[in-house]
Design an enzyme around this catalytic site. Sequence first.
Site, PDB file in Angstrom:
ATOM      1  NE  ARG A  52      -2.613  -7.313  -4.442  1.00 25.34           N
ATOM      2  CZ  ARG A  52      -3.842  -7.426  -3.262  1.00 25.34           C
ATOM      3  NH1 ARG A  52      -3.049  -7.614  -1.987  1.00 25.34           N
ATOM      4  NH2 ARG A  52      -5.043  -7.218  -3.029  1.00 25.34           N
ATOM      5  CG  HIS A  64      -1.908  -1.258   1.423  1.00 28.55           C
ATOM      6  ND1 HIS A  64      -2.068  -1.888   2.172  1.00 28.55           N
ATOM      7  CD2 HIS A  64      -2.799  -1.613   0.737  1.00 28.55           C
ATOM      8  CE1 HIS A  64      -2.813  -2.465   2.891  1.00 28.55           C
ATOM      9  NE2 HIS A  64      -3.144  -2.500   1.236  1.00 28.55           N
ATOM     10  CE  LYS A  97     -12.441  -7.359   1.989  1.00 27.93           C
ATOM     11  NZ  LYS A  97     -11.313  -6.363   1.562  1.00 27.93           N
ATOM     12  CB  SER A 141      -4.212  -6.884   4.561  1.00 28.04           C
ATOM     13  OG  SER A 141      -4.035  -5.632   4.204  1.00 28.04           O
TER      14      SER A 141
HETATM   15  P1  ADP Z   1      -9.810  -3.607  -0.262  1.00 23.51           P
HETATM   16  O1  ADP Z   1     -10.100  -2.277  -0.283  1.00 23.51           O
HETATM   17  O2  ADP Z   1      -9.828  -4.575  -0.973  1.00 23.51           O
HETATM   18  O3  ADP Z   1     -10.176  -3.872   1.122  1.00 23.51           O
HETATM   19  P2  ADP Z   1      -6.676  -3.539   0.714  1.00 23.51           P
HETATM   20  O4  ADP Z   1      -6.883  -2.625   1.954  1.00 23.51           O
HETATM   21  O5  ADP Z   1      -6.645  -4.332   0.705  1.00 23.51           O
HETATM   22  O6  ADP Z   1      -8.217  -3.797  -0.341  1.00 23.51           O
HETATM   23  O7  ADP Z   1      -5.599  -3.270  -0.156  1.00 23.51           O
HETATM   24  C1  ADP Z   1      -6.396  -1.657  -0.597  1.00 23.51           C
HETATM   25  C2  ADP Z   1      -6.033  -1.757  -2.649  1.00 23.51           C
HETATM   26  O8  ADP Z   1      -4.747  -1.333  -2.238  1.00 23.51           O
HETATM   27  C3  ADP Z   1      -6.841  -2.149  -3.083  1.00 23.51           C
HETATM   28  O9  ADP Z   1      -6.532  -1.376  -4.727  1.00 23.51           O
HETATM   29  C4  ADP Z   1      -5.506  -3.162  -3.098  1.00 23.51           C
HETATM   30  O10 ADP Z   1      -5.964  -3.732  -5.007  1.00 23.51           O
HETATM   31  C5  ADP Z   1      -4.480  -2.560  -2.873  1.00 23.51           C
HETATM   32  N1  ADP Z   1      -3.631  -3.238  -2.405  1.00 23.51           N
HETATM   33  C6  ADP Z   1      -3.071  -4.100  -2.113  1.00 23.51           C
HETATM   34  N2  ADP Z   1      -2.529  -4.983  -1.457  1.00 23.51           N
HETATM   35  C7  ADP Z   1      -1.546  -4.247  -2.785  1.00 23.51           C
HETATM   36  C8  ADP Z   1       0.314  -4.865  -3.029  1.00 23.51           C
HETATM   37  N3  ADP Z   1       0.696  -5.063  -2.406  1.00 23.51           N
HETATM   38  N4  ADP Z   1       0.784  -4.103  -4.065  1.00 23.51           N
HETATM   39  C9  ADP Z   1      -0.079  -3.017  -4.866  1.00 23.51           C
HETATM   40  N5  ADP Z   1      -1.474  -2.872  -4.541  1.00 23.51           N
HETATM   41  C10 ADP Z   1      -1.719  -4.007  -3.290  1.00 23.51           C
END
Ligand code: ADP
Length: 184
Positions: free
Chosen positions: A103, A30, A54, A141
Site C-alpha cells: 500500500r 487482499h 499478534k 484489516s
Molecule cells: P500481515 O501479513 O502483515 O499480517 P495482512 O494479513 O494484513 O498482513 O496482509 C497480507 C498482505 O496483503 C500484506 O502483504 C499486506 O501488505 C497486503 N495487503 C493488505 N491490505 C492490502 C490492500 N488494501 N491492498 C494491497 N495489499 C494489501
Amino acid sequence: MTKGRKKGDQTHMGKVAIYPGSFDPLTYGHIDIVERALAIFDKVILAIAHDAEKKPLFTVQERVEMAKLIFKDTPGVVVDSFKGLLVNYVEKSNAKVILRGLRATSDFEYEYHMASMNRSLNVHLDTLFMMTSKDYFFVSSRTIKEVAKLGGTVEGLVPDLVARRLKEKFKLPVGERRLIGWDD
Ligand code: ADP
C-alpha cells in the site's frame, strides 16, 4: 540463469505463488491482489498465519473457514494455514514465489526487511510485490476492525460474510453500545 536454479523449474507443476498473511479478516484489498495474481500464476495459495506475535480477532480456523467460503468459486485459489517459518512452508509447497501487497510507502520498510530475510534464509525464493488498487489503498484489516468495533460501516471494503462475522464478534451488551455512541 541463477546458480542452483534449474531451467524449467516449476513448469511441470504450474506457477504457484504463496500469499501469506494474517488476513484477520480478509478484505477486498487482499482479494484484489489474489485476483490480479491469478492472471500471472496458475495457483495462488492463501496461507493464513497462526501468528504467535499478534493477538488475532478471529481464530485461524475462523479465518480459514471464511476464506474458503469466499474463494469457493474461484478456481486456482487454495486456502491453507501455516505455523512457524514462512520459508519452510513455501519449500514444502514446492513454490518459489511469495506474493505480498504494497500500500503506502509505510508498508515498504517492513516488507523490504521481510523479503530480504526470507531470501537470506532461502536464496531460491523470491518475493513479488503487487501495488494496491486505488480503491483499496487505505484498507487494512486493522482499520476495518477499528471501524467495525465502533459500529461504522465496512460495506464495499470487505465481503458481506466478513461484515456479518465482524458484527457478531463485536456484539456488545446494550449498555456498552451506548458508551461508544451506537444507536440500538
Ligand atoms: P500481515 O501479513 O502483515 O499480517 P495482512 O494479513 O494484513 O498482513 O496482509 C497480507 C498482505 O496483503 C500484506 O502483504 C499486506 O501488505 C497486503 N495487503 C493488505 N491490505 C492490502 C490492500 N488494501 N491492498 C494491497 N495489499 C494489501
